[in-house]
Enzyme design. Structure first.
Site, PDB file in Angstrom:
ATOM      1  N   SER A 200       8.759 -19.828  -6.833  1.00 47.03           N
ATOM      2  CA  SER A 200       8.918 -19.419  -8.207  1.00 47.03           C
ATOM      3  C   SER A 200       9.148 -17.917  -8.384  1.00 47.03           C
ATOM      4  O   SER A 200       9.513 -17.484  -9.475  1.00 47.03           O
ATOM      5  CB  SER A 200       7.657 -19.811  -8.989  1.00 47.03           C
ATOM      6  OG  SER A 200       6.531 -19.118  -8.487  1.00 47.03           O
TER       7      SER A 200
ATOM      8  N   LYS B 112       6.580  -9.458 -10.852  1.00 41.48           N
ATOM      9  CA  LYS B 112       6.702 -10.841 -11.365  1.00 41.48           C
ATOM     10  C   LYS B 112       5.964 -10.943 -12.699  1.00 41.48           C
ATOM     11  O   LYS B 112       4.838 -10.437 -12.830  1.00 41.48           O
ATOM     12  CB  LYS B 112       6.114 -11.810 -10.334  1.00 41.48           C
ATOM     13  CG  LYS B 112       6.318 -13.279 -10.673  1.00 41.48           C
ATOM     14  CD  LYS B 112       5.773 -14.172  -9.556  1.00 41.48           C
ATOM     15  CE  LYS B 112       6.017 -15.646  -9.816  1.00 41.48           C
ATOM     16  NZ  LYS B 112       5.476 -16.511  -8.750  1.00 41.48           N
TER      17      LYS B 112
ATOM     18  N   SER C  24       5.780 -19.631  -2.955  1.00 41.54           N
ATOM     19  CA  SER C  24       6.650 -18.933  -3.909  1.00 41.54           C
ATOM     20  C   SER C  24       6.991 -17.488  -3.604  1.00 41.54           C
ATOM     21  O   SER C  24       7.822 -16.901  -4.297  1.00 41.54           O
ATOM     22  CB  SER C  24       6.045 -18.999  -5.304  1.00 41.54           C
ATOM     23  OG  SER C  24       6.296 -20.252  -5.858  1.00 41.54           O
TER      24      SER C  24
HETATM   25  N1  GLN Z   1       6.973 -24.784  -5.344  1.00 37.91           N
HETATM   26  C1  GLN Z   1       5.550 -24.943  -5.394  1.00 37.91           C
HETATM   27  C2  GLN Z   1       5.143 -25.492  -6.722  1.00 37.91           C
HETATM   28  O1  GLN Z   1       6.003 -25.735  -7.521  1.00 37.91           O
HETATM   29  C3  GLN Z   1       4.870 -23.633  -5.113  1.00 37.91           C
HETATM   30  C4  GLN Z   1       4.881 -22.732  -6.266  1.00 37.91           C
HETATM   31  C5  GLN Z   1       4.194 -21.421  -5.998  1.00 37.91           C
HETATM   32  O2  GLN Z   1       3.940 -21.060  -4.859  1.00 37.91           O
HETATM   33  N2  GLN Z   1       3.850 -20.740  -7.067  1.00 37.91           N
HETATM   34  O3  GLN Z   1       3.993 -25.704  -6.991  1.00 37.91           O
END
Ligand code: GLN
Length: 474
Positions: free
Chosen positions: A147, A72, A171
Site C-alpha cells: 500500500s 505516507k 507494503s
Molecule cells: N497487501 C496487504 C494487505 O492488503 C499488506 C498491506 C500492508 O502491508 N499494509 O493487507
C-alpha cells in the site's frame, strides 16, 4: 540521487537546500500523472530549506540536513491533513507529530508532501485509494505495488530523496520491489508507531524507502529506538546501522526456503534470485536450501488476524470524533451506518466484515484462536531456521508490476501478492527488499533478505553487498 551524494554537494556548497527543494518540486510537477502525492508542502518546504541552508552555513546542520522526504499519508504531522487514502479522513488535520516525524525533523529532514496509498494501508496495488490509483514510473499502465505505492513512486521517480512507508503484510517491501528501490521493514517494536494510524496493531511497522541501502541504514539510525509513547516499542539498544555495511558476506550462512521458490513464482524472478545466490556463493557465503513447512498457511493466517485487528481499530470512525460525517440521518445508528457506508471504500468494508465475523461468538475459537496458534507455528519455523542461518534470501514478490485493473476484481489473487512478505509481519522479524535486476519487459525485480529479530545490521550488510554487485562495484 541518493542522500550521501547530495550531502557531499551540500557540504561543499555546490548546491543549496533551497535549490534541492525547487528541483524536487519541479519533478513533482512533471510527474503529476503518476498521482503519487495527496498533499504537497511547496511553500513550507522552501521555507524550511532556507532555515537549514543558514544552519549549514554556520556548520550546524543535523544528520539529515537537506534530506527531502515524502511521508505516507498514514503518519501524522501536526497541523497537516492525514487522510489514510480514505474519504472518511479526507479533511482530518492531525493534532500532533508522530514520533518518527519528530526525530526526522530534529535532524533537519525536509518534508515535501504526504503520499498516496491504499485506503488504511489495505491493498497490494494502490488501486484502493479514495484519491485514485498511483501509477508505476517504469510503465504508467501498471501498478506501483501497495500500500505504500505513493512513497515508492515518489522515490523511484526522483520526486523525493527518500520516503517513509508502513508495512503490515509487505507494503514497504512489495512496492519497493515493483518500483526498483530499497524498502526496509524493521523488527516489530524497533520503530515507534506513535502517530501511525493503526491498521493491524500486532503487525504494523514504519520503515524507510530509499534509492540505496546506505540511505536506508542512515534513516533507520534516526527513527529506531524506544519511545515511552508507544507501549509496543522495544527497549533494545540501537546499533550504528551504517558501521558494518561494507563488511562483505564472506563466511555468512545464508538459507533459501524451498517453499518460496515453487509454483506461482515468475520464472524470470526465480532466475534473478538464483543469480544473486550464485554471486554470494562465489564471494564466500555458505548457501543452503531449507524448509519453512508452515509457509502455505501464512496468507490465510494473516487475513484472519489482520482483518480482526482492523475491524476493531476502525470502529473509531463513526462520524462523531473524526473526519467525515454523513448528513441527513434521522437517528444515531443511522448516522453511524451512513457515515461508514459512504466514508469507507469497498476493500475496507470487506475487511471490516471479515474481521467482525472471525471475532464473533461461535467463530472466535474456529478462526481467530486457530490463526493465533498457526502464527506460533510459523514463528517456530523461523526460530529454527535462524539457529542455523544468519539470514534468508527470498523473492520479494511472486510477479513484477502487473497492469492496473488486472486483479482488482479478484481479491484472492490480489492477496497472493504478499505471499513472500507476510510471514515477516506474522513473526515480527525484519525484512528488506533490494533491487536485483529487471525482467524482459524492463520491470524491476526485488530480492528480499530476512533476518532474526533486531538483526537489521546483517540484513543491511547483505543488502549492501547485493546493491554493490548490481552496480558493478564489487
Ligand atoms: N497487501 C496487504 C494487505 O492488503 C499488506 C498491506 C500492508 O502491508 N499494509 O493487507
Amino acid at each position: 540521487m541518493d542522500y550521501y551524494h547530495t550531502r557531499e554537494l551540500l557540504l561543499q556548497k555546490q548546491i543549496s537546500c533551497k535549490e534541492l527543494v525547487q528541483s524536487y518540486l519541479s519533478r513533482i510537477e512533471q510527474h503529476r500523472h503518476l498521482n503519487a502525492f495527496i498533499t504537497i508542502f511547496a511553500d513550507e518546504a522552501l521555507k524550511r530549506a532556507r532555515i537549514i541552508d543558514q544552519k549549514l552555513a554556520r556548520g550546524e546542520g543535523g544528520n539529515l540536513a537537506g534530506m527531502v522526504m515524502a511521508i505516507k499519508d498514514i503518519l501524522t504531522i501536526k497541523g497537516k491533513r492525514t487522510t489514510c487514502g480514505s474519504r472518511i479522513l479526507e479533511n482530518f488535520v492531525a493534532p500532533y507529530d508522530a514520533t518518527v516525524i519528530q526525530r526526522l525533523q530534529a535532524e533537519d529532514a525536509i518534508f515535501i508532501g504526504k503520499t498516496n496509498m491504499d485506503e488504511f494501508a489495505m491493498g497490494s496495488s494502490n488501486e484502493n485509494s479514495y484519491f485514485g490509483p498511483v501509477k508505476n514510473p517504469h510503465d504508467p499502465e501498471r501498478i506501483p505495488g501497495g500500500s505504500s505505492g505513493g512513497s515508492a513512486v515518489a522515490v523511484a521517480a526522483g520526486m523525493a530523496a527518500t520516503a517513509l512507508g508502513t508495512d503490515t503484510g509487505g507494503s514497504i517491501r512489495q512496492p519497493a520491489a515493483m518500483c526498483g528501490i530499497v524498502g526496509l521493514k524493521p523488527t516489530y517494536g524497533r520503530v515507534s508507531r506513535f502517530g501511525l494510524v493503526a491498521f493491524a496493531s500486532s503487525l504494523d511497522q514504519i520503515g524507510p524507502m530509499t534509492t540505496t541501502v546506505p540511505d536506508a541504514a542512515l534513516l533507520l539510525n534516526i527513527i529506531a529506538g524506544h519511545d515511552p509513547l508507544d507501549s509496543t516499542s522495544a527497549p533494545v539498544p540501537v546499533p550504528d546501522y551504517t558501521k558494518e555495511l561494507n563488511k562483505g558476506i564472506r563466511g555468512l550462512r545464508i538459507g533459501y526456503p524451498k517453499e518460496y521458490f515453487s509454483e506461482g513464482l515468475d520464472p524470470e524472478i526465480h532466475q534473478a534470485i538464483r543469480k544473486v545466490l550464485r554471486e554470494m556463493e562465489s564471494e564466500g557465503a555458505v548457501i543452503e536450501e531449507l524448509s519453512l513447512p508452515h509457509t502455505d498457511y501464512a496468507i490465510a493466517t494473516y487475513y484472519i488476524l489482520a482483518t480482526a485487528e482492523a475491524s476493531s481499530n476502525l470502529a473509531r470512525y463513526d462520524g462523531t470524533r473524526y473526519g467525515f460525517r454523513s448528513e441527513g440521518a434521522l437517528d444515531l445508528s443511522e448516522m453511524y451506518c451512513q457515515t461508514r457506508s459512504q466514508g469507507f471504500g469497498e476493500e475496507v468494508k470487506r475487511r471490516i466484515m471479515l474481521g467482525t465475523y472471525v471475532l464473533s461468538a461461535g467463530y472466535y475459537e474456529a478462526y481467530y484462536r486457530k490463526a493465533q496458534k498457526v502464527r506460533t507455528l510459523i514463528k517456530r519455523d523461523f526460530d529454527s531456521a535462524f539457529e542455523k542461518f544468519d539470514c534468508l534470501i527470498t523473492p520479494t514478490s511472486p510477479t513484477t508490476a502487473f497492469k492496473i485493473g488486472e486483479k482488482i476484481d479478484d481479491p484472492l489473487q490480489m492477496y497472493l501478492s504478499d505471499i513472500y512478505t507476510i510471514s515477516a509481519n506474522l513473526t515480527g522479524i525484519p525484512g528488506i527488499s533490494v533491487p536485483c535486476g529487471k525482467d524482459s519487459q524492463g520491470l524491476p525485480i526485488g530480492v528480499q533478505i530476512l533476518a532474526k529479530p533486531f538483526d537489521e545490521v546483517i540484513m543491511l550488510r547483505v543488502g549492501n553487498f547485493i546493491e554493490k554487485i548490481k552496480n558493478g562495484q564489487f
